[in-house]
Design a protein around this motif. Structure first.
Motif: not given
Ligand SMILES: N[C@@H](CCC(=O)N[C@@H](CSC=O)C(=O)NCC(=O)O)C(=O)O
Length: 283
Positions: A56-59, A63, A67, A101, A151-153, A186, A230, A261, A263
């Motif tokens: 997902g987002l930011t990964c 990740n 995890k 992000w 996951h998520s995105m 999103w 979310f 939400h 891991y």
């Molecule tokens: N801003 C936070 C939140 C970002 C977040 O929760 N990312 C999730 C995926 S959300 C949808 O795609 C994620 O998997 N984060 C990585 C993790 O290892 O938990 C942030 O910067 O983390």
């Protein structure tokens, strides 16, 4: 080897091997890094099926590997796992203009962008469904049996990949997916930039729209925590259930009480998903 791959690291885990691999991608026109877990069965000459994981987002590719706690069961089941990065990266790859992000770097949304300045690099769908499987199957001891989860995105990505490529994947599942990106903040932000203002074109990348006309009814497994912050604004899994029911597409949505939400949630239920995939992939 048919393609130039650089192994960045190799680690023994549960009798198998976890590698991080870098290569030049033509699809996204930059260097990309992915993780691949090869279970112990490959050491007996067995070509194993591949479970693709979209984060997902930011990964990054790391990740999930660090995890999710997936390797014990993947080793038992004889599954390879491939986890790509979530966007193109590097010199010349544009990111969110404000550094947010939820768009750009770490947020490729697994679409093929058509708009500038994104169209040159942000072609993650082509990368994940065409270039990466060809690279993996041409360079590692794996079969052409594949499945996809995320996951998520990445849950959105997994659903869209499976729905757009009937027959290519043997199983699909998702954790807390963005099921209706064309109708949540999103997705509206990302699709408006990557795909332009014509919302009809967004529907080509929206699981709720794609499921209505899917030529293959591959069963979908979804886990969703009811304590996920979310859930109401971005995820809305009931929208996919409604679209699937209308289309006659099999979906199992498991609402998991108290899970968020993170891991920690994924690691709690990843074994169920791996076994769901193995039932379709192995044998
Ligand atoms: N801003 C936070 C939140 C970002 C977040 O929760 N990312 C999730 C995926 S959300 C949808 O795609 C994620 O998997 N984060 C990585 C993790 O290892 O938990 C942030 O910067 O983390």
């Amino acid at each position: 080897m048919t393609d130039p791959l650089t192994t960045l690291s190799e680690t023994r885990v549960f009798g198998g091997r976890l590698k991080r691999v870098r290569h030049q991608s033509a699809a996204v026109d930059c260097d990309m890094t992915f993780a691949i877990f090869l279970p112990p069965q490959v050491e007996d000459g067995v070509k194993v099926p591949v479970f693709y994981w979209l984060s997902g987002l930011t990964c990054t590719d790391e990740n999930f590997t660090q995890k999710a706690g997936a390797f014990r069961v993947a080793a038992e089941l004889g599954l390879a796992i491939v986890a790509p990065d979530t966007s193109p990266r590097g010199d010349g790859v544009p990111g969110d203009p404000e550094g947010a992000w939820d768009f750009g770097l770490g947020a490729g949304f697994y679409v093929d962008a058509t708009e500038e300045p994104w169209a040159r690099h942000y072609r993650m769908h082509d990368y994940v469904t065409r270039e990466l499987p060809a690279l993996v199957e041409g360079n590692f001891p794996v079969s052409d049996r594949r499945s996809i989860a995320g996951h998520s995105m990445g849950g959105h990505g997994a659903l869209v990949c499976a729905l757009k490529h009937p027959g290519f994947y043997k199983a699909v599942s998702a954790f807390a997916p963005i099921v209706n990106p064309a109708a949540v903040p999103w997705g509206e932000k990302a699709f408006g930039r990557y795909l332009g203002p014509d919302r009809d074109r967004w529907l080509e990348w929206d699981a709720c729209a794609l499921i209505a006309k899917a030529p293959e009814r591959l069963p979908i497994l979804i886990d969703q925590g009811d304590g996920d912050g979310f859930l109401e604004a971005q995820l809305k899994p009931q929208a996919l259930v409604a679209a699937a029911d209308a289309a006659g597409h099999p979906v199992t949505l498991r609402m998991q009480p108290g899970y968020d939400h993170s891991y920690f949630f994924i690691s709690t239920f990843i074994e169920d998903h791996l076994r769901h995939h193995a039932a379709a992939l192995v044998g």
